[in-house]
Design a protein around this motif. Structure first.
Motif, PDB file in Angstrom:
ATOM      1  N   GLU A 123      44.952  45.380  58.514  1.00  0.00           N
ATOM      2  CA  GLU A 123      46.362  45.146  57.932  1.00  0.00           C
ATOM      3  C   GLU A 123      47.076  43.976  58.620  1.00  0.00           C
ATOM      4  O   GLU A 123      47.878  43.221  58.146  1.00  0.00           O
ATOM      5  CB  GLU A 123      47.288  46.382  58.029  1.00  0.00           C
ATOM      6  CG  GLU A 123      46.795  47.495  57.031  1.00  0.00           C
ATOM      7  CD  GLU A 123      47.454  48.998  57.327  1.00  0.00           C
ATOM      8  OE1 GLU A 123      48.442  48.907  57.815  1.00  0.00           O
ATOM      9  OE2 GLU A 123      46.967  49.770  56.752  1.00  0.00           O
ATOM     10  N   LYS A 124      46.852  43.873  59.903  1.00  0.00           N
ATOM     11  CA  LYS A 124      47.368  42.920  60.577  1.00  0.00           C
ATOM     12  C   LYS A 124      46.803  41.407  60.408  1.00  0.00           C
ATOM     13  O   LYS A 124      47.673  40.816  60.518  1.00  0.00           O
ATOM     14  CB  LYS A 124      47.030  43.280  62.326  1.00  0.00           C
ATOM     15  CG  LYS A 124      47.812  42.310  63.103  1.00  0.00           C
ATOM     16  CD  LYS A 124      47.439  42.839  64.706  1.00  0.00           C
ATOM     17  CE  LYS A 124      47.592  44.304  64.721  1.00  0.00           C
ATOM     18  NZ  LYS A 124      47.315  44.663  66.369  1.00  0.00           N
ATOM     19  N   ILE A 125      45.629  41.460  60.122  1.00  0.00           N
ATOM     20  CA  ILE A 125      44.961  40.209  59.659  1.00  0.00           C
ATOM     21  C   ILE A 125      45.650  39.484  58.594  1.00  0.00           C
ATOM     22  O   ILE A 125      45.909  38.513  58.384  1.00  0.00           O
ATOM     23  CB  ILE A 125      43.491  40.374  59.492  1.00  0.00           C
ATOM     24  CG1 ILE A 125      42.700  40.475  60.869  1.00  0.00           C
ATOM     25  CG2 ILE A 125      42.772  39.133  58.814  1.00  0.00           C
ATOM     26  CD1 ILE A 125      41.208  40.979  60.570  1.00  0.00           C
ATOM     27  N   VAL A 126      45.893  40.516  57.478  1.00  0.00           N
ATOM     28  CA  VAL A 126      46.567  40.032  56.302  1.00  0.00           C
ATOM     29  C   VAL A 126      47.794  39.519  56.446  1.00  0.00           C
ATOM     30  O   VAL A 126      48.351  38.636  56.032  1.00  0.00           O
ATOM     31  CB  VAL A 126      46.525  41.447  55.177  1.00  0.00           C
ATOM     32  CG1 VAL A 126      47.496  40.882  53.962  1.00  0.00           C
ATOM     33  CG2 VAL A 126      44.997  41.586  54.850  1.00  0.00           C
ATOM     34  N   GLU A 127      48.743  40.297  57.420  1.00  0.00           N
ATOM     35  CA  GLU A 127      50.026  39.989  57.541  1.00  0.00           C
ATOM     36  C   GLU A 127      50.074  38.610  58.390  1.00  0.00           C
ATOM     37  O   GLU A 127      50.921  37.702  57.953  1.00  0.00           O
ATOM     38  CB  GLU A 127      50.558  41.170  58.722  1.00  0.00           C
ATOM     39  CG  GLU A 127      52.191  40.994  59.014  1.00  0.00           C
ATOM     40  CD  GLU A 127      52.780  42.150  59.720  1.00  0.00           C
ATOM     41  OE1 GLU A 127      53.749  42.108  59.952  1.00  0.00           O
ATOM     42  OE2 GLU A 127      51.905  42.951  60.080  1.00  0.00           O
ATOM     43  N   LEU A 128      49.032  38.342  59.289  1.00  0.00           N
ATOM     44  CA  LEU A 128      49.004  37.087  59.939  1.00  0.00           C
ATOM     45  C   LEU A 128      48.853  36.008  58.990  1.00  0.00           C
ATOM     46  O   LEU A 128      49.107  34.803  59.186  1.00  0.00           O
ATOM     47  CB  LEU A 128      47.949  37.226  61.351  1.00  0.00           C
ATOM     48  CG  LEU A 128      48.611  37.979  62.473  1.00  0.00           C
ATOM     49  CD1 LEU A 128      47.615  38.209  63.577  1.00  0.00           C
ATOM     50  CD2 LEU A 128      49.631  36.966  63.124  1.00  0.00           C
TER      51      LEU A 128
END
Length: 219
Positions: free
Chosen positions: A154-159
């Motif tokens: 989820e963090k990867i998608v956000e970044l």
């Protein structure tokens, strides 16, 4: 998307380090990844200054330093002078991360931040426009051979969304297998720190492995 291949040298065979570097050079890896740990920020000791110097001497490829240490600002000049091309640090270890980023860049080195699994994107968002690289830890840092933490996706998608507004490269570090490379490439990851899950300790030679990884489809 061209994959940035970064061997995690903590996983290399230190009994024949020169041969390891020569073989990785021949495999045309992109960036040598050097983990520096102090036993405080993470519960382990990583590679040392002499290891970094040796690898730096043996290759013309890019060499990065991942400072998993307290007070990283105290070591920026040292690793810059020794020839680091990229310096990563963890913002939560630094009282003045913007000053440290400025110091890295003033030394002619590319600045990067490393984000632990438990660190939110919101915490580091003000820094994203100041750095060239964002290294997302997909395991808790300190030890090789851990299990990939899926919630980090989820963090990867956000970044990846934030990268459209700011110019930085996304890399991942921790339990990166071939399957994860395929999966994460489609999410927007450009660089992969490779250890025992995909590169080291295999029957195939490094050149074969790296060529096959570069040809992996995105799923």
């Amino acid at each position: 998307m061209n994959k940035i291949i970064c061997p995690s040298m903590m996983c290399a065979d230190f009994r024949s380090l020169e041969k390891e570097v020569l073989a990785l050079d021949e495999a045309n890896v992109d960036i040598y990844h050097i983990d520096i740990m102090d036993g405080h920020f993470v519960p382990n000791f990583g590679m040392g200054l002499q290891d970094f110097e040796y690898i730096r001497e043996k290759t013309n490829k890019l060499v990065d330093v991942h400072l998993m240490i307290q007070n990283p600002s105290e070591y920026i000049d040292l690793f810059s002078e020794k020839g680091a091309d990229i310096i990563y640090f963890h913002p939560e270890t630094d009282m003045h991360p913007t000053r440290t980023i400025d110091r890295i860049r003033a030394n002619g080195v590319k600045p990067g931040i490393a984000i632990n699994p438990g660190t939110s994107v919101a915490t580091v968002e003000p820094l994203l426009g100041l750095v060239d690289y964002v290294l997302i830890m997909t395991v808790n840092p300190g030890f090789a051979g851990q299990k990939y933490l899926d919630f980090v996706n989820e963090k990867i998608v956000e970044l990846a969304k934030l990268r459209k507004e700011r110019n930085f490269t996304i890399l991942v570090d921790g339990a990166i297998s071939r399957e994860k490379i395929k999966e994460l490439s489609i999410l927007g990851v450009e660089g992969f720190i490779l250890g025992t899950s995909a590169l080291f300790g295999k029957e195939q030679d490094y050149k074969t492995i790296v060529n096959e990884i570069r040809q992996l489809p995105e799923v």
